[in-house]
Design an enzyme around this catalytic site. Structure first.
Site, PDB file in Angstrom:
ATOM      1  N   SER A 266      -0.895  -1.428   2.723  1.00 22.03           N
ATOM      2  CA  SER A 266      -1.783  -2.319   2.452  1.00 22.03           C
ATOM      3  C   SER A 266      -2.468  -2.419   0.973  1.00 22.03           C
ATOM      4  CB  SER A 266      -3.026  -2.087   3.481  1.00 22.03           C
ATOM      5  OG  SER A 266      -3.499  -0.693   3.385  1.00 22.03           O
ATOM      6  N   HIS A 317      -7.730  -0.955  -0.813  1.00 23.02           N
ATOM      7  CA  HIS A 317      -7.580  -2.558  -0.685  1.00 23.02           C
ATOM      8  C   HIS A 317      -8.068  -2.970  -2.018  1.00 23.02           C
ATOM      9  CE1 HIS A 317      -7.319  -2.299   4.147  1.00 23.02           C
ATOM     10  NE2 HIS A 317      -6.360  -1.741   3.678  1.00 23.02           N
TER      11      HIS A 317
END
Length: 351
Positions: A266, A317
């Site tokens: 991610s 992230h």
């Protein structure tokens, strides 16, 4: 003949033909609400020798001639060709391709597709021609990318992630197993010097939903970035974002004095999203089928989902997102048009 039909329709619609001393090049002009609209038509069947450089300078000359007379002008180029593959790169200003072989209108990326009523005029001509020769058309309009092709690096990244997951799926819920096989665990990175974990953790996932969610996003976003930036730059952005996302995650966990096991692509994927967001912004709000609103909404919803969920590495992230945007700013370059004198380009196109 489609070209003749188009010229006749433009004349019927009030366009005035202007003199152009270049064979196979036709210029039509009309005035709407005190603004001039010029349509530059290229018969590529006659002008196979026309280069991108010459075409760009012809467009510049048209604009310059109107501006010298104090007129604001919108210029549309229409290239009629039976070989649209040769037209990749002829995207100076607004340029549409009329594919004579497949009877379709092809628009380049970042173009609105609007120029008074010219688009429906061309569509009608193509439909009528298709009906007369009883030749099936493909689709009404292909909003084509400049170079729509298979994205090998993005596909390779997805394949590696999926293969690694299925090799480790029986043990993905065991933190001990993940640490033993390359998960990001800062005590080992800092204490043991195992910096390779900043790379290997990107290809490990903690369960089916984890791998599926990540790969779906990469599937629909990654190929756009690879086409826009190129294979090598895409790979640098993907891996660089993933590594920096791991660094940010690790520093945050050290600051929080938490020993967290981190896995997943991610961070790298958020880097891809950040890069796409940057490219969308500098391309005036669109990249292929992705608009600025869509990418911004996706970023907001993804970050919000992470902040309101447990077990999500928000530091990774955010670190990946910012790194991707920075790397895109450094690596991505829009294609520049070659500067040259208009008179020279016109002279060469006559030869």
């Amino acid at each position: 003949m489609i070209l003749n039909q188009l010229q006749n329709e433009l004349t019927k619609d009030g366009y005035r033909q202007l003199m152009v001393n270049v064979p196979g090049i036709y210029l039509y002009c009309t005035v709407w609400e005190r603004e001039y609209y010029a349509v530059l038509i290229v018969d590529h069947e006659r002008r196979r020798d026309l280069t991108q450089w010459q075409y760009a300078n012809l467009c510049r000359q048209v604009r310059s001639n109107f501006e010298k007379q104090g007129h604001s002008v919108h210029v549309l180029g229409i290239i009629c060709t039976s070989d649209p593959d040769q037209m990749v790169g002829f995207g100076y200003e607004d340029t549409w391709i009329v594919d004579l072989a497949h009877l379709r209108l092809i628009l380049y990326e970042n173009q609105t597709g609007r120029f008074l009523n010219v688009r429906p005029m061309i569509e009608r001509i193509l439909d009528e021609t298709a009906g007369r020769i009883e030749k099936p058309r493909e689709s009404l309009i292909s909003r084509a990318k400049k170079c729509r092709y298979f994205s090998p690096v993005n596909t390779l990244m997805i394949a590696i992630n999926v293969i690694v997951f299925f090799l480790t799926v029986r043990h993905t819920y065991s933190n001990r197993y993940l640490v033993e096989h390359g998960a990001l665990y800062w005590p080992y990175v800092i204490g043991e010097g195992e910096y390779y974990r900043l790379f290997t953790y990107m290809f490990l996932h903690s369960g089916y939903s984890h791998i599926v969610n990540n790969m779906l996003v990469l599937l629909f976003i990654g190929d756009n970035l690879e086409r826009a930036a190129g294979k090598i730059r895409y790979l640098i952005i993907y891996l660089g974002s993933g590594i920096m996302a791991g660094v940010v995650s690790m520093l945050w966990n050290i600051y929080q004095q938490e020993q967290v096991v981190c896995v997943g692509a991610s961070g790298a994927i958020f880097g891809v999203v950040g890069a796409v967001a940057f490219i969308v912004i500098i391309n005036k709000g669109r990249l292929e089928d992705i608009s600025g609103r869509q990418i911004i909404l996706f970023v907001i919803l993804s970050l919000y989902g992470g902040l309101t969920s447990q077990g999500v590495d928000n530091a990774a992230h955010i670190g990946g997102l910012v790194t991707g945007a920075i790397l895109a700013a450094v690596l991505y370059r829009r294609k520049k048009k070659a500067p040259a004198r208009i008179e020279q380009a016109t002279a060469e196109s006559r030869e």
